[in-house]
Write an enzyme that holds these catalytic residues in place. Structure first.
Site, PDB file in Angstrom:
ATOM      1  N   HIS A  64       0.914  51.852  51.494  1.00 28.40           N
ATOM      2  CA  HIS A  64      -0.085  51.250  52.382  1.00 28.40           C
ATOM      3  C   HIS A  64       0.199  49.757  52.587  1.00 28.40           C
ATOM      4  O   HIS A  64       0.091  49.235  53.706  1.00 28.40           O
ATOM      5  CB  HIS A  64      -1.489  51.436  51.796  1.00 28.40           C
ATOM      6  CG  HIS A  64      -2.573  50.846  52.646  1.00 28.40           C
ATOM      7  ND1 HIS A  64      -2.878  51.335  53.898  1.00 28.40           N
ATOM      8  CD2 HIS A  64      -3.411  49.799  52.434  1.00 28.40           C
ATOM      9  CE1 HIS A  64      -3.858  50.615  54.424  1.00 28.40           C
ATOM     10  NE2 HIS A  64      -4.201  49.678  53.546  1.00 28.40           N
ATOM     11  N   GLU A  86       2.122  57.799  54.188  1.00 30.53           N
ATOM     12  CA  GLU A  86       0.800  57.500  53.626  1.00 30.53           C
ATOM     13  C   GLU A  86      -0.157  58.673  53.798  1.00 30.53           C
ATOM     14  O   GLU A  86      -0.983  58.945  52.921  1.00 30.53           O
ATOM     15  CB  GLU A  86       0.262  56.249  54.325  1.00 30.53           C
ATOM     16  CG  GLU A  86      -1.078  55.756  53.807  1.00 30.53           C
ATOM     17  CD  GLU A  86      -1.608  54.633  54.669  1.00 30.53           C
ATOM     18  OE1 GLU A  86      -1.964  53.584  54.107  1.00 30.53           O
ATOM     19  OE2 GLU A  86      -1.682  54.804  55.903  1.00 30.53           O
ATOM     20  N   ASN A 330      29.979  62.149  35.501  1.00 30.07           N
ATOM     21  CA  ASN A 330      30.920  62.858  34.635  1.00 30.07           C
ATOM     22  C   ASN A 330      30.192  63.554  33.488  1.00 30.07           C
ATOM     23  O   ASN A 330      30.506  64.698  33.130  1.00 30.07           O
ATOM     24  CB  ASN A 330      31.948  61.865  34.092  1.00 30.07           C
ATOM     25  CG  ASN A 330      33.266  62.523  33.756  1.00 30.07           C
ATOM     26  OD1 ASN A 330      33.922  63.103  34.610  1.00 30.07           O
ATOM     27  ND2 ASN A 330      33.650  62.439  32.496  1.00 30.07           N
TER      28      ASN A 330
END
Length: 611
Positions: A64, A86, A330
């Site tokens: 907001h 929102e 990895n």
């Protein structure tokens, strides 16, 4: 038209940097980036704790605020996307929507686009983004239409509309409810946006100020020059004291020199601290990466971060991002097993990767530890033999640590198939190269069916280092102290020759030797003294004995580049200036060891070290 609005947004961004709006816009960018960084962490937390009502409110307020301030400054695409985002968050916090993995995927996509929009505003990029697909999916979630989430992906190529709202007449009731809700807030929105924008600078300026990195670099350079001046003053004071010992002025000079030495050291530490950045800046990107890897590999992975508050020089932080990301990928792909395999091994279904940072003296130590199946040294050696990287004889003679280091060889991979995550045999060699460029080293510890731990050790700063000064054939060199393992004094009778290369037996191992005068071409080898010093240096598991004539002591030196005229000289990391004004070279230990291994004699010695 959406395109027209999007283009105008970019132009407004450019104009906003002119005149009085510049400071407001700068504050908007700084605060918005802070909001987005925290928002990413909170979205990950929301997926773990979907029922946390306080978290719902925190996330809603963040989006907001972003919507209000971007609307005030006229950034229409950011405002529109934040508005749709929102709507979803508002319904979640009211309990009208349940958080699900599919909904989180869409919200993360919207979050990524918000970050990209902010990047474009910050860099004056006018090209609009296509927001249609993600906004359709957000609106479908807001309307509680699950089928619209996937359908929106197919329609994502349609032209973007900055004012896109809930589509379809059948959703009129939901649209009316959303409009009513936003109408209630609209009377306060402009005022709150203006207050937020105007107060940004005051809020961020209460206890901190923003300083351009170039200014900090210039300040660090001046401190380096001051350190050189201090060293020169100390040497001159020492020489005068020997000549005029007992004079009253010499006592005052000694006190003044000690005071300047103390102040210079304090100033040096203070300036270094201004360049320090918490490693959380890098760590905060890792949870999102693990989430994506978990979905991609079909594994359950939990990430634990420790020591995020540990600080490191900004220049090192920027270079550390890629190696850490590759090591994490990895660990997820090669280390952590799939749930069924973990169950057969008697482990919990969810694997754990722990990334820890801690300070040890003048170094930062970062470890990546997974509780996966670990590495089998025999498998690694067999793969290396298969690829022609080593011979079977070399494989039999290899230690466990040397076998683990095979994964850093270019082109080496144990993956059974190539995936989006790994398997191409590129990456780990680049990781080691990047770490060594930062004057650090990387080590591997692993135990089969228990897990693997990769440890990176880096200096806290690259500008000023502790060094050991040595003399070889009347030339003085500086060896970084963090690479020195030990110093031994030997008689030349103790030096043996194996396959044409000099070695000594150091306790239970054979240590290859290198003469600086021979490797760097700084002088003749003729007339070696009866006794000589050997500085044992190391990078990772490899050690090398550097033969020198004498030790001159430990010094704090300032690293200076050797300039474009000389270019890149192998084995030399830079230069520094001694107290008497002489310029000496600083040895690059990693490069020196590579240089020795490439020379025919040294290659024979290197092959014998494992005997």
């Amino acid at each position: 038209m959406a395109t027209e609005k999007s283009s105008s947004e970019g132009n407004q961004a450019s104009h906003a940097f002119d005149g009085e709006m510049a400071e407001i816009l700068e504050s908007f960018i700084v605060e918005s980036n802070e909001i987005l960084e925290k928002l990413g962490q909170n979205l990950l937390e929301l997926e773990k704790n979907p029922a946390d009502s306080e978290l719902h409110n925190v996330i809603f307020r963040a989006v907001h605020t972003l919507k209000g301030t971007s609307s005030f400054l006229g950034f229409e695409q950011t405002t529109a996307l934040a508005h749709s985002f929102e709507d979803v968050l508002n319904k979640i916090r009211k309990g009208e929507l349940k958080v699900s993995s599919e909904k989180m995927d869409v919200m993360f996509e919207a979050y990524d686009l918000l970050k990209e929009l902010m990047h474009r505003i910050e860099n004056h990029i006018n090209d609009p983004l296509d927001l249609a697909g993600v906004m359709l999916r957000l609106d479908a979630i807001s309307a509680n239409r699950d089928e619209g989430i996937s359908a929106g992906r197919e329609r994502g190529t349609q032209p973007a509309s900055a004012d896109t709202r809930i589509p379809g007449g059948e959703q009129q009731q939901a649209e009316t409810a959303a409009a009513s809700e936003h109408e209630e807030k609209s009377t306060h929105e402009l005022g709150s946006a203006q207050i937020a924008a105007s107060s940004m600078q005051a809020k961020s300026g209460d206890s901190t100020i923003r300083v351009d990195v170039a200014r900090l670099d210039a300040l660090m350079n001046l401190v380096g020059e001051l350190v050189l001046g201090r060293n020169r003053l100390s040497q001159v004071a020492h020489q005068l004291n020997e000549e005029y010992e007992g004079e009253s002025l010499m006592h005052e000079l000694g006190e003044t020199n000690a005071h300047i030495d103390f102040i210079t050291t304090e100033l040096q530490m203070a300036v270094m601290k201004t360049r320090m950045v918490p490693i959380a800046k890098v760590f905060n990107k890792l949870p999102r990466l693990v989430r994506e890897l978990s979905k991609e590999t079909g594994k359950e992975i939990e990430l634990k971060l420790e020591g995020e508050e540990t600080e490191l020089d900004k220049s090192l932080i920027e270079e550390l991002n890629d190696p850490l990301i590759h090591l994490l990928r990895n660990s997820a792909d090669h280390g952590i097993e799939v749930p069924s395999e973990r169950a057969r091994a008697g482990k919990v279904s969810k694997g754990t990767i722990t990334v820890r940072a801690e300070q040890e003296g003048n170094h930062m130590v970062i470890s990546i530890h997974d509780d996966g199946h670990g590495m089998d040294p025999e498998t690694l050696k067999a793969k290396a033999v298969e690829k022609g990287m080593i011979t079977e004889t070399q494989a039999r003679e290899m230690t466990q640590a040397e076998a683990f280091n095979l994964i850093f060889a270019p082109g080496f991979s144990t993956a059974q198939k190539v995936t989006n995550v790994s398997g191409r045999g590129v990456g780990m060699d680049v990781v080691r190269t990047n770490v060594e460029k930062l004057k650090g080293n990387i080590q591997i510890q692993s135990e089969l069916n228990v897990g693997t731990k990769i440890i990176i050790k880096l200096p806290l700063t690259l500008a000023i280092i502790q060094a050991l000064l040595v003399e070889a054939k009347k030339e003085i060199f500086s060896i970084p102290l963090d690479s020195v393992r030990e110093v031994v004094r030997v008689n030349k009778k103790e030096i043996a020759t194996i396959s044409g290369s000099e070695v000594i037996r150091l306790r239970d191992s054979v240590l290859p030797l290198a003469h600086l005068s021979r490797v760097l071409g700084s002088g003749s080898d003729q007339g070696c003294a009866e006794w000589m010093y050997i500085v044992v240096v190391g990078v990772g598991e490899k050690n090398l004995g550097i033969v020198v004539d004498s030790l001159l002591g430990q010094k704090e030196v300032v690293i200076k580049t050797i300039g474009e005229y000389l270019g890149n000289v192998r084995g030399i990391a830079g230069s520094t200036i001694l107290g008497d004004g002489r310029v000496i070279m600083i040895i690059d230990i990693g490069e020196l060891m590579k240089l020795c291994s490439e020379q025919p004699r040294a290659m024979h010695a290197e092959a014998r070290v494992t005997l």
